[in-house]
Enzyme design. Structure first.
Site, mmCIF file in Angstrom:
data_model
loop_
_atom_site.group_PDB
_atom_site.id
_atom_site.type_symbol
_atom_site.label_atom_id
_atom_site.label_comp_id
_atom_site.label_asym_id
_atom_site.label_seq_id
_atom_site.Cartn_x
_atom_site.Cartn_y
_atom_site.Cartn_z
ATOM 1 N N SER A 15 91.357 -53.347 -77.394
ATOM 2 C CA SER A 15 91.296 -51.978 -77.913
ATOM 3 C C SER A 15 90.273 -51.128 -77.169
ATOM 4 O O SER A 15 90.246 -49.904 -77.323
ATOM 5 C CB SER A 15 90.964 -51.984 -79.410
ATOM 6 O OG SER A 15 89.661 -52.493 -79.637
ATOM 7 N N ARG A 16 89.428 -51.777 -76.365
ATOM 8 C CA ARG A 16 88.404 -51.034 -75.630
ATOM 9 C C ARG A 16 87.917 -51.863 -74.439
ATOM 10 O O ARG A 16 88.283 -53.029 -74.279
ATOM 11 C CB ARG A 16 87.213 -50.723 -76.541
ATOM 12 C CG ARG A 16 86.495 -51.961 -77.055
ATOM 13 C CD ARG A 16 85.249 -51.612 -77.845
ATOM 14 N NE ARG A 16 84.493 -52.806 -78.215
ATOM 15 C CZ ARG A 16 83.217 -52.796 -78.590
ATOM 16 N NH1 ARG A 16 82.561 -51.650 -78.655
ATOM 17 N NH2 ARG A 16 82.591 -53.911 -78.902
ATOM 18 N N VAL A 65 91.295 -63.953 -83.458
ATOM 19 C CA VAL A 65 91.658 -65.201 -82.779
ATOM 20 C C VAL A 65 90.665 -66.323 -83.062
ATOM 21 O O VAL A 65 90.932 -67.486 -82.719
ATOM 22 C CB VAL A 65 91.817 -64.990 -81.265
ATOM 23 C CG1 VAL A 65 92.962 -64.032 -80.979
ATOM 24 C CG2 VAL A 65 90.524 -64.505 -80.614
ATOM 25 N N ASN A 91 90.378 -62.616 -73.864
ATOM 26 C CA ASN A 91 89.294 -61.707 -73.504
ATOM 27 C C ASN A 91 88.355 -61.387 -74.661
ATOM 28 O O ASN A 91 87.208 -61.014 -74.443
ATOM 29 C CB ASN A 91 89.901 -60.404 -72.964
ATOM 30 C CG ASN A 91 88.868 -59.325 -72.764
ATOM 31 O OD1 ASN A 91 88.095 -59.354 -71.816
ATOM 32 N ND2 ASN A 91 88.842 -58.345 -73.659
ATOM 33 N N SER A 143 81.974 -65.232 -67.652
ATOM 34 C CA SER A 143 80.796 -64.375 -67.555
ATOM 35 C C SER A 143 79.838 -64.909 -66.501
ATOM 36 O O SER A 143 79.691 -66.132 -66.328
ATOM 37 C CB SER A 143 80.064 -64.287 -68.896
ATOM 38 O OG SER A 143 78.876 -63.528 -68.749
ATOM 39 N N TYR A 156 70.415 -64.940 -72.843
ATOM 40 C CA TYR A 156 71.783 -65.192 -73.268
ATOM 41 C C TYR A 156 72.077 -66.668 -73.529
ATOM 42 O O TYR A 156 73.213 -67.103 -73.379
ATOM 43 C CB TYR A 156 72.748 -64.707 -72.182
ATOM 44 C CG TYR A 156 72.636 -63.240 -71.847
ATOM 45 C CD1 TYR A 156 72.819 -62.268 -72.815
ATOM 46 C CD2 TYR A 156 72.350 -62.829 -70.545
ATOM 47 C CE1 TYR A 156 72.733 -60.916 -72.501
ATOM 48 C CE2 TYR A 156 72.268 -61.479 -70.227
ATOM 49 C CZ TYR A 156 72.450 -60.534 -71.202
ATOM 50 O OH TYR A 156 72.366 -59.203 -70.891
ATOM 51 N N ALA A 161 76.322 -70.852 -73.792
ATOM 52 C CA ALA A 161 76.953 -72.086 -74.265
ATOM 53 C C ALA A 161 78.433 -71.854 -74.554
ATOM 54 O O ALA A 161 79.290 -72.674 -74.197
ATOM 55 C CB ALA A 161 76.239 -72.586 -75.512
ATOM 56 N N ILE A 192 79.459 -54.962 -66.242
ATOM 57 C CA ILE A 192 80.552 -54.004 -66.152
ATOM 58 C C ILE A 192 80.246 -52.819 -67.064
ATOM 59 O O ILE A 192 79.778 -52.986 -68.194
ATOM 60 C CB ILE A 192 81.890 -54.652 -66.564
ATOM 61 C CG1 ILE A 192 82.115 -55.954 -65.770
ATOM 62 C CG2 ILE A 192 83.043 -53.680 -66.343
ATOM 63 C CD1 ILE A 192 82.159 -55.786 -64.260
#
Length: 253
Positions: A15-16, A65, A91, A143, A156, A161, A192
């Site tokens: 959606s974005r 999901v 994604n 990533s 992070y 993990a 990004i």
């Protein structure tokens, strides 16, 4: 002929941001696209409307999901609408920027459920369909955090993990399904320029940019281009691979 003409695709979390760019690129390349979201149905519908206005075909399926039943519903509704599922891009995911010693049980659960368990659920749901049809493209969004430990302030560990689990699990899955005409790959973005950057500490973002040889943030469309390649017949002999799209970040500054 467009490279994805006649194909149908699901892009989770579309959606974005990066997911939206992937959905639009797949549609521009001729695919019928299922736009997926957890809660932002209005934004997902706007993406689908944009695809339709450009002459493409799209549906919206709201599904989390991270939950097996909803992942299975996503696959089933897409297959019903389009007759098949040729491409699935896993994604959907989250970013957590927190020092490891300050990380909570909730942080861990959210990262694993949203990122790793989400990939597990959609992969388990779609692969039997692809194996039966002797064709499929399963692509994950990885990533750069799985390769670079110090981003100049951002932390992070918990997210790493979950993302590292995806790229580790992807390779043996690729080996299992390769003889069935199914490829399994990942695209690993660097920093990004999307809304998600707003969830990361500003000072850390500035420091991280010094690690990018190109000295700029990537564009969602640049991730979508790599995804479109892996989804196409041009990538039929590529499987179990991670394509790094990060402006050279993983080479060092």
């Amino acid at each position: 002929m467009k490279k994805l003409e006649g194909r149908s695709a699901i892009v989770t979390g579309s959606s974005r941001g990066i997911g939206k760019a992937i959905a639009l690129r797949f549609a521009a390349d001729g695919a019928k696209v299922c736009v997926n979201c957890v809660s932002t149905v209005d934004k997902a519908q706007a993406v689908a409307d944009e695809i339709r206005k450009a002459g493409g075909e799209a549906i919206v399926v709201q599904a989390d999901v991270a939950k097996r039943a909803e992942a299975e519903k996503l696959i089933a509704e897409t297959a019903k609408a389009f007759g098949k599922v040729d491409i699935l891009v896993s994604n959907a995911g989250i970013v957590i920027d927190r020092a490891f010693v300050d990380s909570t049980d909730e942080d861990w659960t959210r990262a694993i459920e949203s990122n790793l368990h989400g990939f597990f659920n959609v992969s388990r749901a779609v692969l039997p369909h692809m194996i039966e049809r002797k064709h499929g493209r399963l692509i994950a969004t990885g990533s750069c955090i799985t390769e670079i430990a110090d981003f100049g302030g951002n932390k992070y560990s918990v997210c790493t993990a979950s993302k590292g689990g995806i790229t580790a699990m992807m390779r043996p899955i690729a080996a299992e399904v390769a003889r069935h005409g199914v490829t399994v790959n990942a695209v690993s973005p660097g920093y990004i320029a999307t809304e998600m950057l707003g969830e990361i500490d500003a000072a850390g973002l500035e420091a991280a940019l010094t690690l990018v040889p190109m000295r700029r943030y990537g564009k969602p469309e640049e991730i979508a281009a790599a995804m479109a390649f892996l989804a196409s017949d041009d990538a039929a002999y590529i499987t179990g691979q991670v394509i790094r799209v990060n402006g050279g970040m993983s080479m060092g500054g």
